[in-house]
Design a protein around this motif. Structure first.
Motif, PDB file in Angstrom:
ATOM      1  N   ASP A   1     -25.257 -12.485   2.887  1.00  0.00           N
ATOM      2  CA  ASP A   1     -24.175 -11.799   2.199  1.00  0.00           C
ATOM      3  C   ASP A   1     -23.348 -12.750   1.359  1.00  0.00           C
ATOM      4  N   PHE A   2     -23.444 -14.054   1.600  1.00  0.00           N
ATOM      5  CA  PHE A   2     -22.644 -15.026   0.870  1.00  0.00           C
ATOM      6  C   PHE A   2     -23.513 -16.202   0.428  1.00  0.00           C
ATOM      7  N   ILE A   3     -23.333 -16.607  -0.828  1.00  0.00           N
ATOM      8  CA  ILE A   3     -23.918 -17.847  -1.334  1.00  0.00           C
ATOM      9  C   ILE A   3     -22.745 -18.690  -1.817  1.00  0.00           C
ATOM     10  N   PHE A   4     -22.392 -19.693  -1.034  1.00  0.00           N
ATOM     11  CA  PHE A   4     -21.176 -20.467  -1.238  1.00  0.00           C
ATOM     12  C   PHE A   4     -21.361 -21.626  -2.217  1.00  0.00           C
ATOM     13  N   THR A   5     -20.253 -22.081  -2.766  1.00  0.00           N
ATOM     14  CA  THR A   5     -20.229 -23.406  -3.368  1.00  0.00           C
ATOM     15  C   THR A   5     -20.332 -24.438  -2.242  1.00  0.00           C
ATOM     16  N   PRO A   6     -20.752 -25.671  -2.531  1.00  0.00           N
ATOM     17  CA  PRO A   6     -20.757 -26.703  -1.497  1.00  0.00           C
ATOM     18  C   PRO A   6     -19.382 -26.911  -0.860  1.00  0.00           C
ATOM     19  N   LYS A   7     -18.304 -26.770  -1.655  1.00  0.00           N
ATOM     20  CA  LYS A   7     -16.959 -26.928  -1.095  1.00  0.00           C
ATOM     21  C   LYS A   7     -16.691 -25.898  -0.008  1.00  0.00           C
ATOM     22  N   ALA A   8     -17.085 -24.664  -0.271  1.00  0.00           N
ATOM     23  CA  ALA A   8     -16.847 -23.606   0.698  1.00  0.00           C
ATOM     24  C   ALA A   8     -17.766 -23.748   1.912  1.00  0.00           C
TER      25      ALA A   8
ATOM     26  N   VAL B   1     -10.675 -21.382  -8.929  1.00  0.00           N
ATOM     27  CA  VAL B   1      -9.737 -20.647  -8.086  1.00  0.00           C
ATOM     28  C   VAL B   1      -9.990 -20.977  -6.613  1.00  0.00           C
ATOM     29  N   ASN B   2      -8.923 -21.016  -5.829  1.00  0.00           N
ATOM     30  CA  ASN B   2      -9.018 -21.363  -4.406  1.00  0.00           C
ATOM     31  C   ASN B   2      -9.666 -22.735  -4.210  1.00  0.00           C
ATOM     32  N   ASP B   3      -9.387 -23.643  -5.145  1.00  0.00           N
ATOM     33  CA  ASP B   3      -9.925 -25.006  -5.117  1.00  0.00           C
ATOM     34  C   ASP B   3     -11.452 -25.018  -5.018  1.00  0.00           C
ATOM     35  N   GLY B   4     -12.080 -24.069  -5.688  1.00  0.00           N
ATOM     36  CA  GLY B   4     -13.532 -24.045  -5.722  1.00  0.00           C
ATOM     37  C   GLY B   4     -14.191 -23.450  -4.495  1.00  0.00           C
ATOM     38  N   GLN B   5     -13.408 -22.970  -3.550  1.00  0.00           N
ATOM     39  CA  GLN B   5     -13.974 -22.328  -2.362  1.00  0.00           C
ATOM     40  C   GLN B   5     -14.212 -20.854  -2.696  1.00  0.00           C
ATOM     41  N   VAL B   6     -15.346 -20.625  -3.366  1.00  0.00           N
ATOM     42  CA  VAL B   6     -15.699 -19.304  -3.874  1.00  0.00           C
ATOM     43  C   VAL B   6     -17.133 -18.989  -3.462  1.00  0.00           C
ATOM     44  N   SER B   7     -17.541 -17.759  -3.750  1.00  0.00           N
ATOM     45  CA  SER B   7     -18.868 -17.333  -3.298  1.00  0.00           C
ATOM     46  C   SER B   7     -19.467 -16.319  -4.249  1.00  0.00           C
ATOM     47  N   ALA B   8     -20.790 -16.339  -4.322  1.00  0.00           N
ATOM     48  CA  ALA B   8     -21.552 -15.249  -4.920  1.00  0.00           C
ATOM     49  C   ALA B   8     -21.951 -14.296  -3.803  1.00  0.00           C
ATOM     50  N   VAL B   9     -22.019 -13.011  -4.126  1.00  0.00           N
ATOM     51  CA  VAL B   9     -22.380 -11.984  -3.143  1.00  0.00           C
ATOM     52  C   VAL B   9     -23.339 -11.004  -3.798  1.00  0.00           C
ATOM     53  N   ALA B  10     -23.996 -10.192  -2.995  1.00  0.00           N
ATOM     54  CA  ALA B  10     -24.869  -9.142  -3.524  1.00  0.00           C
ATOM     55  C   ALA B  10     -24.363  -7.780  -3.069  1.00  0.00           C
ATOM     56  N   ARG B  11     -24.510  -7.479  -1.802  1.00  0.00           N
ATOM     57  CA  ARG B  11     -24.077  -6.176  -1.274  1.00  0.00           C
ATOM     58  C   ARG B  11     -22.584  -5.940  -1.489  1.00  0.00           C
TER      59      ARG B  11
ATOM     60  N   TYR C   1     -17.834 -27.334  -7.290  1.00  0.00           N
ATOM     61  CA  TYR C   1     -17.012 -26.163  -7.609  1.00  0.00           C
ATOM     62  C   TYR C   1     -17.896 -24.977  -7.964  1.00  0.00           C
ATOM     63  N   GLY C   2     -17.264 -23.876  -8.425  1.00  0.00           N
ATOM     64  CA  GLY C   2     -17.980 -22.661  -8.724  1.00  0.00           C
ATOM     65  C   GLY C   2     -18.671 -22.679 -10.077  1.00  0.00           C
ATOM     66  N   ASN C   3     -19.269 -21.531 -10.400  1.00  0.00           N
ATOM     67  CA  ASN C   3     -20.042 -21.364 -11.629  1.00  0.00           C
ATOM     68  C   ASN C   3     -19.149 -20.731 -12.701  1.00  0.00           C
TER      69      ASN C   3
ATOM     70  N   VAL D   1     -13.129 -16.601  -2.234  1.00  0.00           N
ATOM     71  CA  VAL D   1     -12.920 -15.560  -3.243  1.00  0.00           C
ATOM     72  C   VAL D   1     -14.263 -15.257  -3.895  1.00  0.00           C
ATOM     73  N   VAL D   2     -14.583 -13.982  -4.062  1.00  0.00           N
ATOM     74  CA  VAL D   2     -15.828 -13.573  -4.707  1.00  0.00           C
ATOM     75  C   VAL D   2     -15.695 -13.746  -6.222  1.00  0.00           C
ATOM     76  N   THR D   3     -16.586 -14.546  -6.824  1.00  0.00           N
ATOM     77  CA  THR D   3     -16.534 -14.801  -8.259  1.00  0.00           C
ATOM     78  C   THR D   3     -17.886 -14.636  -8.955  1.00  0.00           C
TER      79      THR D   3
END
Length: 249
Positions: A107-114, A56-66, A40-42, A96-98
């Motif tokens: 542009d995206f650093i995903f959870t393993p679920k995502a 949120v979104n069952d852990g299908q979330v992401s970190a982003v920069a730009r 899941y997410g952080n 979902v960006v979290t």
């Protein structure tokens, strides 16, 4: 390999809340994933969502920069699909960006679920995890949640009655919250809150009694102010969440 098993556990599930689709054009980029003990997410992510940002979104979330945009990008939803035809699913994953995170031209650093949802089969999932970084295309899409109303979450750092910090959750549609104001009854005026970090807004010496709020929404329909009378009750407490009757689309 542990991340691969996380993906196998969710095959075939219909996830809610889940973002829906949009007709916007795709942009090329790259994506990777970060390690997580439960996939899941952080909960300490830079958007300040806490446990909401983890699940949120069952852990299908992401970190982003730009796409973080000094916190304005928190809560944004994106459809992302990788572009290795033998291994990638047609629809990819809706995230979902979290959090904030920088990678190697990603542009995206995903959870393993995502990240696992990018693949079209268990065998391809293992291959994509072995790659570590994949070429992708993405587009922003409207968010759609099984909880349709906005929720005002009082941040755990708050201390009644001297200091109020809060996060607005379940922002549906393709919308950004760009300003938040509280009604100051004694002065008969709106007083702005400060964006502390991510999606967290705060103010010193908040109004007494129940709190009337308004927030500025920037989305596909333009920019508008939305009023939320008595958004937070007079006896508010740190960590409590208050569901409104407001829905964004």
């Amino acid at each position: 390999m542990g991340s691969f098993h996380c993906f196998l556990a969710i095959l075939g599930l219909v996830l809610l809340p889940a973002p829906c689709t949009s007709q916007d054009a795709f942009t090329r980029s790259r994506a990777t994933y970060y390690g997580s003990p439960d996939c899941y997410g952080n909960p300490t992510g830079a958007c300040g969502y806490g446990e909401f940002g983890r699940t949120v979104n069952d852990g299908q979330v992401s970190a982003v920069a730009r796409l973080y945009r000094n916190g304005t990008g928190c809560g944004g939803c994106y459809q992302v699909r990788c572009i290795y035809p033998p291994h990638c699913s047609n629809d990819g994953v809706n995230v979902v960006v979290t959090d904030y995170g920088e990678g190697d031209r990603t542009d995206f650093i995903f959870t393993p679920k995502a990240y696992g949802k990018l693949a079209n089969s268990p065998a391809s999932t293992e291959i994509l995890f072995a790659y570590g970084v994949v070429d992708i295309e993405f587009r922003r899409i409207p968010c759609q949640y099984s909880t349709p109303n906005l929720v005002f979450k009082v941040h755990e750092y708050s201390k009644a009655p001297l200091y109020l910090a809060m996060v607005i959750q379940y922002v549906a549609g393709q919308n950004d919250i760009t300003a938040v104001e509280l009604w100051q009854e004694d002065c008969k005026e709106w007083r702005g809150m400060r964006r502390v970090f991510g999606a967290v807004w705060d103010t010193q010496s908040p109004p007494s009694g129940s709190i009337d709020m308004r927030f500025q929404v920037s989305g596909s329909a333009g920019v508008k102010w939305v009023q939320a009378p008595k958004a937070i009750p007079s006896d508010w407490k740190a960590g409590a969440a208050y569901t409104s009757d407001i829905q964004l689309t």
